[in-house]
Write a protein that holds these residues in place. Structure first.
Motif, PDB file in Angstrom:
ATOM      1  N   ALA A  28       0.812  -1.342   0.098  1.00  0.00           N
ATOM      2  CA  ALA A  28       0.146  -0.015  -0.167  1.00  0.00           C
ATOM      3  C   ALA A  28       0.741   1.165  -0.051  1.00  0.00           C
ATOM      4  O   ALA A  28       0.634   2.263  -0.710  1.00  0.00           O
ATOM      5  CB  ALA A  28      -0.939  -0.098   1.111  1.00  0.00           C
ATOM      6  N   ALA A  29       1.957   1.260   0.604  1.00  0.00           N
ATOM      7  CA  ALA A  29       2.915   2.431   0.788  1.00  0.00           C
ATOM      8  C   ALA A  29       3.466   2.634  -0.436  1.00  0.00           C
ATOM      9  O   ALA A  29       3.353   3.928  -0.958  1.00  0.00           O
ATOM     10  CB  ALA A  29       3.923   2.098   1.819  1.00  0.00           C
ATOM     11  N   TYR A  30       4.207   1.658  -1.070  1.00  0.00           N
ATOM     12  CA  TYR A  30       4.940   1.966  -2.506  1.00  0.00           C
ATOM     13  C   TYR A  30       3.836   2.169  -3.679  1.00  0.00           C
ATOM     14  O   TYR A  30       4.273   3.053  -4.497  1.00  0.00           O
ATOM     15  CB  TYR A  30       5.957   1.067  -2.817  1.00  0.00           C
ATOM     16  CG  TYR A  30       5.513  -0.375  -3.321  1.00  0.00           C
ATOM     17  CD1 TYR A  30       4.938  -0.478  -4.766  1.00  0.00           C
ATOM     18  CD2 TYR A  30       5.515  -1.382  -2.548  1.00  0.00           C
ATOM     19  CE1 TYR A  30       4.621  -1.628  -5.137  1.00  0.00           C
ATOM     20  CE2 TYR A  30       5.068  -2.765  -3.114  1.00  0.00           C
ATOM     21  CZ  TYR A  30       4.520  -2.920  -4.298  1.00  0.00           C
ATOM     22  OH  TYR A  30       4.357  -4.002  -4.578  1.00  0.00           O
ATOM     23  N   THR A  31       2.709   1.593  -3.583  1.00  0.00           N
ATOM     24  CA  THR A  31       1.469   1.955  -4.458  1.00  0.00           C
ATOM     25  C   THR A  31       1.133   3.573  -4.504  1.00  0.00           C
ATOM     26  O   THR A  31       0.958   4.060  -5.198  1.00  0.00           O
ATOM     27  CB  THR A  31       0.480   0.988  -4.332  1.00  0.00           C
ATOM     28  OG1 THR A  31       0.650  -0.156  -4.494  1.00  0.00           O
ATOM     29  CG2 THR A  31      -0.513   1.358  -5.276  1.00  0.00           C
ATOM     30  N   ALA A  48       3.605  -0.930 -14.154  1.00  0.00           N
ATOM     31  CA  ALA A  48       4.985  -0.647 -13.770  1.00  0.00           C
ATOM     32  C   ALA A  48       5.503  -0.921 -12.682  1.00  0.00           C
ATOM     33  O   ALA A  48       6.525  -1.712 -12.237  1.00  0.00           O
ATOM     34  CB  ALA A  48       5.395   0.701 -14.188  1.00  0.00           C
ATOM     35  N   VAL A  49       4.684  -0.608 -11.534  1.00  0.00           N
ATOM     36  CA  VAL A  49       4.991  -0.849 -10.023  1.00  0.00           C
ATOM     37  C   VAL A  49       4.935  -2.526  -9.840  1.00  0.00           C
ATOM     38  O   VAL A  49       6.038  -2.783  -9.347  1.00  0.00           O
ATOM     39  CB  VAL A  49       4.375  -0.119  -9.307  1.00  0.00           C
ATOM     40  CG1 VAL A  49       4.395  -0.567  -7.858  1.00  0.00           C
ATOM     41  CG2 VAL A  49       4.313   1.405  -9.405  1.00  0.00           C
ATOM     42  N   MET A  50       4.034  -2.915 -10.292  1.00  0.00           N
ATOM     43  CA  MET A  50       4.046  -4.510 -10.023  1.00  0.00           C
ATOM     44  C   MET A  50       5.075  -5.122 -10.862  1.00  0.00           C
ATOM     45  O   MET A  50       5.346  -6.306 -10.334  1.00  0.00           O
ATOM     46  CB  MET A  50       2.628  -5.143 -10.588  1.00  0.00           C
ATOM     47  CG  MET A  50       1.345  -4.593  -9.873  1.00  0.00           C
ATOM     48  SD  MET A  50       1.483  -4.968  -8.071  1.00  0.00           S
ATOM     49  CE  MET A  50       1.461  -6.585  -8.271  1.00  0.00           C
ATOM     50  N   MET A  51       5.543  -4.858 -12.015  1.00  0.00           N
ATOM     51  CA  MET A  51       6.746  -5.162 -12.625  1.00  0.00           C
ATOM     52  C   MET A  51       8.031  -5.350 -11.900  1.00  0.00           C
ATOM     53  O   MET A  51       8.625  -6.132 -11.993  1.00  0.00           O
ATOM     54  CB  MET A  51       6.776  -4.617 -13.928  1.00  0.00           C
ATOM     55  CG  MET A  51       8.065  -5.187 -14.780  1.00  0.00           C
ATOM     56  SD  MET A  51       7.780  -6.968 -15.323  1.00  0.00           S
ATOM     57  CE  MET A  51       9.085  -7.336 -16.321  1.00  0.00           C
ATOM     58  N   LEU A  52       8.134  -4.016 -11.237  1.00  0.00           N
ATOM     59  CA  LEU A  52       9.493  -3.794 -10.343  1.00  0.00           C
ATOM     60  C   LEU A  52       8.992  -4.720  -9.282  1.00  0.00           C
ATOM     61  O   LEU A  52      10.235  -5.460  -8.865  1.00  0.00           O
ATOM     62  CB  LEU A  52       9.301  -2.314  -9.815  1.00  0.00           C
ATOM     63  CG  LEU A  52       9.982  -1.671 -11.066  1.00  0.00           C
ATOM     64  CD1 LEU A  52       9.921   0.036 -10.585  1.00  0.00           C
ATOM     65  CD2 LEU A  52      11.398  -1.754 -11.392  1.00  0.00           C
ATOM     66  N   GLU A  53       8.194  -4.924  -8.655  1.00  0.00           N
ATOM     67  CA  GLU A  53       7.861  -5.962  -7.296  1.00  0.00           C
ATOM     68  C   GLU A  53       8.190  -7.281  -7.698  1.00  0.00           C
ATOM     69  O   GLU A  53       8.705  -7.921  -7.125  1.00  0.00           O
ATOM     70  CB  GLU A  53       6.285  -5.748  -6.942  1.00  0.00           C
ATOM     71  CG  GLU A  53       6.244  -6.630  -5.895  1.00  0.00           C
ATOM     72  CD  GLU A  53       4.843  -6.762  -5.306  1.00  0.00           C
ATOM     73  OE1 GLU A  53       4.458  -7.352  -4.418  1.00  0.00           O
ATOM     74  OE2 GLU A  53       3.821  -6.039  -5.948  1.00  0.00           O
ATOM     75  N   ALA A  54       7.726  -7.751  -9.002  1.00  0.00           N
ATOM     76  CA  ALA A  54       8.076  -9.018  -9.356  1.00  0.00           C
ATOM     77  C   ALA A  54       9.469  -9.166  -9.770  1.00  0.00           C
ATOM     78  O   ALA A  54      10.004 -10.268  -9.108  1.00  0.00           O
ATOM     79  CB  ALA A  54       7.392  -9.278 -10.646  1.00  0.00           C
ATOM     80  N   TYR A  77      12.116  -7.558  -8.284  1.00  0.00           N
ATOM     81  CA  TYR A  77      12.676  -7.392  -6.825  1.00  0.00           C
ATOM     82  C   TYR A  77      12.312  -8.765  -6.112  1.00  0.00           C
ATOM     83  O   TYR A  77      13.432  -9.323  -5.363  1.00  0.00           O
ATOM     84  CB  TYR A  77      12.307  -6.372  -6.031  1.00  0.00           C
ATOM     85  CG  TYR A  77      12.737  -5.057  -6.538  1.00  0.00           C
ATOM     86  CD1 TYR A  77      13.788  -4.980  -7.115  1.00  0.00           C
ATOM     87  CD2 TYR A  77      11.823  -3.845  -6.569  1.00  0.00           C
ATOM     88  CE1 TYR A  77      14.447  -3.598  -7.523  1.00  0.00           C
ATOM     89  CE2 TYR A  77      12.567  -2.561  -6.929  1.00  0.00           C
ATOM     90  CZ  TYR A  77      13.746  -2.515  -7.736  1.00  0.00           C
ATOM     91  OH  TYR A  77      13.947  -1.539  -7.994  1.00  0.00           O
ATOM     92  N   THR A  78      11.312  -9.307  -6.190  1.00  0.00           N
ATOM     93  CA  THR A  78      10.822 -10.540  -5.427  1.00  0.00           C
ATOM     94  C   THR A  78      11.712 -11.606  -5.960  1.00  0.00           C
ATOM     95  O   THR A  78      12.228 -12.426  -5.154  1.00  0.00           O
ATOM     96  CB  THR A  78       9.351 -10.802  -5.565  1.00  0.00           C
ATOM     97  OG1 THR A  78       8.560  -9.765  -5.126  1.00  0.00           O
ATOM     98  CG2 THR A  78       8.827 -12.381  -4.989  1.00  0.00           C
ATOM     99  N   LEU A  79      11.758 -11.628  -7.321  1.00  0.00           N
ATOM    100  CA  LEU A  79      12.693 -12.893  -7.898  1.00  0.00           C
ATOM    101  C   LEU A  79      13.959 -12.819  -7.323  1.00  0.00           C
ATOM    102  O   LEU A  79      14.666 -13.882  -7.095  1.00  0.00           O
ATOM    103  CB  LEU A  79      12.640 -12.743  -9.380  1.00  0.00           C
ATOM    104  CG  LEU A  79      13.462 -13.832 -10.242  1.00  0.00           C
ATOM    105  CD1 LEU A  79      12.775 -15.287 -10.044  1.00  0.00           C
ATOM    106  CD2 LEU A  79      13.568 -13.217 -11.443  1.00  0.00           C
ATOM    107  N   VAL A  80      14.928 -11.619  -7.550  1.00  0.00           N
ATOM    108  CA  VAL A  80      15.966 -11.463  -7.065  1.00  0.00           C
ATOM    109  C   VAL A  80      16.204 -11.892  -5.586  1.00  0.00           C
ATOM    110  O   VAL A  80      17.159 -12.474  -5.140  1.00  0.00           O
ATOM    111  CB  VAL A  80      16.390  -9.755  -7.534  1.00  0.00           C
ATOM    112  CG1 VAL A  80      17.741  -9.751  -6.699  1.00  0.00           C
ATOM    113  CG2 VAL A  80      16.702  -9.726  -8.967  1.00  0.00           C
ATOM    114  N   PHE A  81      15.325 -11.199  -4.675  1.00  0.00           N
ATOM    115  CA  PHE A  81      15.557 -11.547  -3.263  1.00  0.00           C
ATOM    116  C   PHE A  81      15.204 -12.973  -2.944  1.00  0.00           C
ATOM    117  O   PHE A  81      15.967 -13.586  -1.912  1.00  0.00           O
ATOM    118  CB  PHE A  81      14.683 -10.486  -2.666  1.00  0.00           C
ATOM    119  CG  PHE A  81      15.476  -9.073  -2.636  1.00  0.00           C
ATOM    120  CD1 PHE A  81      16.704  -8.811  -1.968  1.00  0.00           C
ATOM    121  CD2 PHE A  81      14.811  -8.088  -3.185  1.00  0.00           C
ATOM    122  CE1 PHE A  81      17.210  -7.564  -1.866  1.00  0.00           C
ATOM    123  CE2 PHE A  81      15.289  -6.742  -2.957  1.00  0.00           C
ATOM    124  CZ  PHE A  81      16.527  -6.607  -2.528  1.00  0.00           C
ATOM    125  N   SER A  82      14.152 -13.498  -3.743  1.00  0.00           N
ATOM    126  CA  SER A  82      13.940 -14.845  -3.300  1.00  0.00           C
ATOM    127  C   SER A  82      15.258 -15.972  -3.790  1.00  0.00           C
ATOM    128  O   SER A  82      15.611 -16.726  -3.046  1.00  0.00           O
ATOM    129  CB  SER A  82      12.896 -15.338  -4.100  1.00  0.00           C
ATOM    130  OG  SER A  82      11.592 -14.655  -3.830  1.00  0.00           O
TER     131      SER A  82
END
Length: 107
Positions: A7-10, A67-73, A75-80
């Protein structure tokens, strides 16, 4: 925690989108007003507002929630993968090797 951070970054992305769109509107209108008088004779006045609206809509879609959801995906992939390599490098290496095959198969 996940819902609050999402919610914050959205909200921050929406604020950034509004500021960028406002700046683009100012620059677009300024560039139209700097045109020579002859340019307005060749351009249809009704078309100007339509093209202006379409350009702003395209910009808003470019910096939208997608675009925000793409960045989240990403970042999630890299950190996972980073956490996976830290806690169980052998299993994560197998998953890392098999994931392109699973991606190409459409799974």
């Amino acid at each position: 925690v996940y819902a609050a951070s999402t919610a914050a970054y959205t909200a921050l992305a929406d604020i950034a989108k509004a500021h960028q769109t406002a700046e683009y509107k100012k620059r677009y209108l300024g560039s139209i007003l700097r045109q020579d008088v002859g340019w307005f004779d060749t351009s249809n006045p009704q078309e100007l507002s339509t093209r202006f609206g379409e350009a702003m809509l395209a910009i808003e879609e470019g910096v939208s929630f997608k675009a925000v959801m793409m960045l989240e995906a990403v970042y999630t992939l890299v950190f996972s993968y980073a956490l996976g390599f830290y806690y169980g490098w052998d299993i994560c290496l197998v998953v890392f090797a098999v994931s392109p095959i699973a991606g190409l198969s459409g799974a």
